[in-house]
Scaffold this motif. Structure first.
Motif, PDB file in Angstrom:
ATOM      1  N   TRP A 214       6.668  -6.600  -2.605  1.00 60.56           N
ATOM      2  CA  TRP A 214       5.531  -5.994  -1.907  1.00 60.56           C
ATOM      3  C   TRP A 214       5.329  -6.547  -0.494  1.00 60.56           C
ATOM      4  CZ3 TRP A 214       3.549  -1.552  -2.718  1.00 60.56           C
ATOM      5  CH2 TRP A 214       2.314  -1.210  -2.164  1.00 60.56           C
ATOM      6  N   PRO A 215       5.485  -7.854  -0.250  1.00 68.34           N
ATOM      7  CA  PRO A 215       5.366  -8.332   1.143  1.00 68.34           C
ATOM      8  C   PRO A 215       6.400  -7.713   2.075  1.00 68.34           C
ATOM      9  CG  PRO A 215       5.188 -10.168  -0.389  1.00 68.34           C
ATOM     10  CD  PRO A 215       5.615  -8.989  -1.199  1.00 68.34           C
ATOM     11  N   GLN A 216       7.625  -7.508   1.604  1.00 71.71           N
ATOM     12  CA  GLN A 216       8.652  -6.893   2.449  1.00 71.71           C
ATOM     13  C   GLN A 216       8.305  -5.432   2.766  1.00 71.71           C
ATOM     14  OE1 GLN A 216       9.342  -9.048   0.041  1.00 71.71           O
ATOM     15  NE2 GLN A 216      10.448 -10.597   1.187  1.00 71.71           N
ATOM     16  N   VAL A 217       7.797  -4.722   1.756  1.00 72.16           N
ATOM     17  CA  VAL A 217       7.427  -3.317   1.976  1.00 72.16           C
ATOM     18  C   VAL A 217       6.273  -3.209   2.967  1.00 72.16           C
ATOM     19  CG1 VAL A 217       6.555  -1.236   0.852  1.00 72.16           C
ATOM     20  CG2 VAL A 217       8.284  -2.628  -0.296  1.00 72.16           C
ATOM     21  N   THR A 218       5.251  -4.028   2.777  1.00 66.98           N
ATOM     22  CA  THR A 218       4.114  -3.986   3.702  1.00 66.98           C
ATOM     23  C   THR A 218       4.529  -4.430   5.106  1.00 66.98           C
ATOM     24  OG1 THR A 218       3.488  -6.202   2.955  1.00 66.98           O
ATOM     25  CG2 THR A 218       2.402  -4.343   1.908  1.00 66.98           C
ATOM     26  N   GLY A 219       5.501  -5.342   5.199  1.00 69.50           N
ATOM     27  CA  GLY A 219       5.994  -5.741   6.515  1.00 69.50           C
ATOM     28  C   GLY A 219       6.660  -4.599   7.247  1.00 69.50           C
ATOM     29  N   LEU A 220       7.479  -3.814   6.540  1.00 68.81           N
ATOM     30  CA  LEU A 220       8.125  -2.659   7.163  1.00 68.81           C
ATOM     31  C   LEU A 220       7.099  -1.602   7.563  1.00 68.81           C
ATOM     32  CD1 LEU A 220      11.304  -2.191   4.923  1.00 68.81           C
ATOM     33  CD2 LEU A 220      11.222  -2.972   7.296  1.00 68.81           C
ATOM     34  N   VAL A 221       6.125  -1.382   6.697  1.00 71.41           N
ATOM     35  CA  VAL A 221       5.079  -0.397   7.018  1.00 71.41           C
ATOM     36  C   VAL A 221       4.270  -0.847   8.227  1.00 71.41           C
ATOM     37  CG1 VAL A 221       2.983   0.714   6.165  1.00 71.41           C
ATOM     38  CG2 VAL A 221       4.949   0.466   4.657  1.00 71.41           C
ATOM     39  N   ALA A 222       3.919  -2.128   8.277  1.00 69.13           N
ATOM     40  CA  ALA A 222       3.135  -2.642   9.404  1.00 69.13           C
ATOM     41  C   ALA A 222       3.917  -2.554  10.710  1.00 69.13           C
ATOM     42  CB  ALA A 222       2.723  -4.086   9.125  1.00 69.13           C
ATOM     43  N   ALA A 223       5.210  -2.908  10.678  1.00 67.99           N
ATOM     44  CA  ALA A 223       6.020  -2.830  11.894  1.00 67.99           C
ATOM     45  C   ALA A 223       6.159  -1.394  12.377  1.00 67.99           C
ATOM     46  CB  ALA A 223       7.393  -3.447  11.638  1.00 67.99           C
ATOM     47  N   SER A 224       6.350  -0.452  11.444  1.00 64.30           N
ATOM     48  CA  SER A 224       6.449   0.960  11.825  1.00 64.30           C
ATOM     49  C   SER A 224       5.134   1.458  12.412  1.00 64.30           C
ATOM     50  CB  SER A 224       6.832   1.804  10.600  1.00 64.30           C
ATOM     51  OG  SER A 224       8.040   1.362  10.029  1.00 64.30           O
TER      52      SER A 224
ATOM     53  N   ALA B  40      13.292 -10.250  11.001  1.00 69.61           N
ATOM     54  CA  ALA B  40      14.244  -9.166  11.219  1.00 69.61           C
ATOM     55  C   ALA B  40      14.025  -8.069  10.186  1.00 69.61           C
ATOM     56  CB  ALA B  40      15.676  -9.691  11.143  1.00 69.61           C
ATOM     57  N   PRO B  41      13.903  -6.814  10.584  1.00 76.76           N
ATOM     58  CA  PRO B  41      13.708  -5.726   9.603  1.00 76.76           C
ATOM     59  C   PRO B  41      14.863  -5.606   8.619  1.00 76.76           C
ATOM     60  CG  PRO B  41      13.195  -4.995  11.829  1.00 76.76           C
ATOM     61  CD  PRO B  41      13.826  -6.337  11.968  1.00 76.76           C
ATOM     62  N   SER B  42      16.084  -5.874   9.050  1.00 78.63           N
ATOM     63  CA  SER B  42      17.221  -5.768   8.137  1.00 78.63           C
ATOM     64  C   SER B  42      17.119  -6.774   6.995  1.00 78.63           C
ATOM     65  CB  SER B  42      18.526  -5.980   8.907  1.00 78.63           C
ATOM     66  OG  SER B  42      18.538  -7.240   9.555  1.00 78.63           O
ATOM     67  N   GLN B  43      16.588  -7.967   7.274  1.00 76.20           N
ATOM     68  CA  GLN B  43      16.414  -8.962   6.217  1.00 76.20           C
ATOM     69  C   GLN B  43      15.344  -8.521   5.226  1.00 76.20           C
ATOM     70  OE1 GLN B  43      18.275 -11.779   5.953  1.00 76.20           O
ATOM     71  NE2 GLN B  43      17.280 -12.219   3.997  1.00 76.20           N
ATOM     72  N   LEU B  44      14.262  -7.945   5.718  1.00 73.43           N
ATOM     73  CA  LEU B  44      13.233  -7.427   4.824  1.00 73.43           C
ATOM     74  C   LEU B  44      13.787  -6.336   3.924  1.00 73.43           C
ATOM     75  CD1 LEU B  44      10.171  -7.126   7.261  1.00 73.43           C
ATOM     76  CD2 LEU B  44      10.600  -8.914   5.580  1.00 73.43           C
TER      77      LEU B  44
ATOM     78  N   VAL C 226      12.451   5.459  -1.279  1.00 69.75           N
ATOM     79  CA  VAL C 226      11.258   5.309  -0.427  1.00 69.75           C
ATOM     80  C   VAL C 226      11.424   4.130   0.519  1.00 69.75           C
ATOM     81  CG1 VAL C 226       8.777   4.879  -0.442  1.00 69.75           C
ATOM     82  CG2 VAL C 226       9.787   6.414  -2.145  1.00 69.75           C
ATOM     83  N   LEU C 227      11.960   3.033   0.005  1.00 72.48           N
ATOM     84  CA  LEU C 227      12.184   1.848   0.843  1.00 72.48           C
ATOM     85  C   LEU C 227      13.164   2.156   1.972  1.00 72.48           C
ATOM     86  CD1 LEU C 227      11.875  -1.254   1.303  1.00 72.48           C
ATOM     87  CD2 LEU C 227      13.818  -1.536  -0.241  1.00 72.48           C
ATOM     88  N   SER C 228      14.225   2.884   1.680  1.00 72.15           N
ATOM     89  CA  SER C 228      15.210   3.234   2.710  1.00 72.15           C
ATOM     90  C   SER C 228      14.590   4.132   3.774  1.00 72.15           C
ATOM     91  CB  SER C 228      16.416   3.924   2.067  1.00 72.15           C
ATOM     92  OG  SER C 228      17.040   3.095   1.108  1.00 72.15           O
ATOM     93  N   VAL C 229      13.724   5.064   3.356  1.00 68.67           N
ATOM     94  CA  VAL C 229      13.045   5.931   4.327  1.00 68.67           C
ATOM     95  C   VAL C 229      12.117   5.104   5.211  1.00 68.67           C
ATOM     96  CG1 VAL C 229      11.435   7.854   4.577  1.00 68.67           C
ATOM     97  CG2 VAL C 229      13.242   7.965   2.864  1.00 68.67           C
ATOM     98  N   LEU C 230      11.416   4.135   4.629  1.00 64.36           N
ATOM     99  CA  LEU C 230      10.553   3.259   5.425  1.00 64.36           C
ATOM    100  C   LEU C 230      11.363   2.442   6.421  1.00 64.36           C
ATOM    101  CD1 LEU C 230       8.055   1.892   2.739  1.00 64.36           C
ATOM    102  CD2 LEU C 230       7.608   3.591   4.517  1.00 64.36           C
TER     103      LEU C 230
END
Length: 332
Positions: A304-314, A258-262, A180-184
Motif C-alpha cells: 500500500w505505501p508503494q501504491v500511494t507513492g505512485l498515486v501521489a507522484a502522479s 525512484a518510481p521504478s523501485q516502487l 491496475v498497478l502497471s497503469v498507475l
C-alpha cells in the motif's frame, strides 16, 4: 490536426447529447491508435510479452514440480514471474518499457497543439481548459489499461488452454491488481510528460527532458545513492546485526524515491504471495514464521505505501500541468 478539428466540430454538432469531454476523449484515442509511435511501442510490448510467455510456459512444468517453492501452486502467477535467466520476467520488462510508453503518449500533448495553431481554435469551442487536459490524460490511460488488460487475458487464456488448470480467485485478484498497478506506473510518466509538454514550447525539448529523467532514475540514481550512503555512513562490514538492518532500511528508503523501485517492489509482492516483507528482517522477526503464501489482503497492505507513492507522484505532476496550463495565456 485540421482534420481532427473538423471531425470535432462535425461530431459535436451531430451529437448534442454527448459532452465535449467525451468527444475529445474519442478524438484523442483515435489519434493515439493511429500514430506510428504507439504502433511501435505496441509491437515492442507484444514481442516482449510473447517472449516472456514462451519462456514461462517452457519452464512451467519444472516450476510446478518444485515443492520447495511455496508459490508452486499458483500456476498463473508463475506465468508472470518464471524465467530461465534468458529473458527477464514480464513485470521487469514493464518497469523498463512502461515509462517509454507513458512518455510517448504525452510528451507533445499540449505543445504540439499550440505549435500547429489548433489549440486556440480548439479552446474557441465550448470546451474548458481543464476538460482538454483531463481528456488527453484519460484517453492515454484508457489505451494503456486496455492494452495491459488484453495482454493479461491472453495470458490467462493461453494458460487455461495449455494446462487445463482452473484459476483460483486469489490469482485473479492479484493479476487484476497488478494490471491496475502497471497503469498507475505508466500514468506517473504520462503525467510527467504532459507537465513537461505544458512547460516547454517544443515537443522535442519535452521528450528529451522526460527521457533524461527516466534515464536518471533508471541508471544513475541507484549509483548516486550508493556512493552517498557509503561516503557518509560507516562500512556495513564493521556494523552489528541491528545496525546492518538499519543501514539497509535507510538505503532502501532512498532507493524508493525512484518510481521504478516502487513499481518493482509492489509487483513482486503481488505476483509472489510468499513475499512477506520488502526489507530486511531480524532473526527474532523470522522466528516461528511458516513459509506459506500470504492472503491477498495482507500482500496488498504490504504494497500500500508503494501504491500511494505512485498515486501521489502522479497527482503532483498532473497538478503542476494543470496549474501552468490554466494560468498560461494562449494567443494566435
Amino acid at each position: 490536426m485540421a482534420g481532427s478539428l473538423a471531425y470535432f466540430n462535425n461530431f459535436l454538432s451531430k451529437q448534442p447529447a454527448l459532452s465535449s469531454f467525451g468527444v475529445m476523449v474519442r478524438k484523442e484515442v483515435g489519434d493515439h491508435i493511429r500514430s506510428w509511435r504507439f504502433i511501435v511501442m505496441l509491437l515492442l510490448i507484444l514481442f516482449t510479452f510473447a517472449g516472456t510467455m514462451y519462456v514461462s510456459l517452457s519452464n512451467l512444468g519444472q516450476v510446478a514440480r518444485n515443492f520447495n517453492d511455496p508459490d508452486h501452486d499458483f500456476i498463473y502467477l508463475k506465468l508472470l514471474t518464471t524465467s530461465d535467466n534468458s529473458l527477464p520476467t514480464f513485470h521487469i520488462f514493464i518497469s523498463f518499457l512502461g515509462p517509454l510508453l507513458g512518455i510517448a503518449l504525452g510528451f507533445d500533448a499540449i505543445n504540439a497543439e499550440k505549435n500547429n495553431g489548433t489549440l486556440v481554435r480548439l479552446l474557441a469551442q465550448p470546451v474548458y481548459r481543464d476538460s482538454l487536459l483531463l481528456a488527453k490524460c484519460y484517453a492515454a490511460l484508457l489505451i494503456v489499461g486496455t492494452l495491459f488488460l488484453s495482454l493479461v487475458l491472453l495470458m490467462i487464456g493461453a494458460g487455461l488452454i495449455l494446462t487445463g488448470v482452473p484459476m483460483e480467485a486469489t490469482e485473479l485478484y492479484r493479476i487484476l491488481t497488478f494490471v491496475v498497478l502497471s497503469v498507475l506506473y505508466v500514468g506517473f510518466w504520462l503525467s510527467l510528460s504532459i507537465c513537461l509538454s505544458v512547460a516547454f514550447r517544443h515537443a522535442a525539448t519535452s521528450a528529451i527532458t522526460a527521457i533524461g529523467i527516466w534515464l536518471f532514475f533508471t541508471v544513475f540514481y541507484q549509483i548516486i545513492v550508493n556512493m552517498i550512503v557509503r561516503a557518509i555512513l560507516p562500512d556495513p562490514a564493521s556494523l552489528q546485526a541491528e545496525q546492518v538492518i538499519a543501514y539497509n532500511n535507510l538505503l532502501l528508503s532512498f532507493l524508493r524515491v525512484a518510481p521504478s523501485q516502487l513499481y518493482t517492489d509492489a509487483a513482486t509482492t503481488l505476483l509472489m504471495p510468499s513475499v512477506r516483507s520488502l526489507g530486511p528482517l531480524t532473526m527474532e522477526q523470522m522466528a516461528g514464521a511458516i513459509p506459506t503464501p500470504l492472503p491477498f489482503k495482507e500482500s496488498l497492505m504490504i504494497v500500500w505505501p508503494q501504491v500511494t507513492g505512485l498515486v501521489a507522484a502522479s497527482t503532483v505532476c498532473f497538478a503542476g500541468a494543470y496549474y501552468m496550463f490554466m494560468r498560461r495565456e494562449i494567443r494566435t
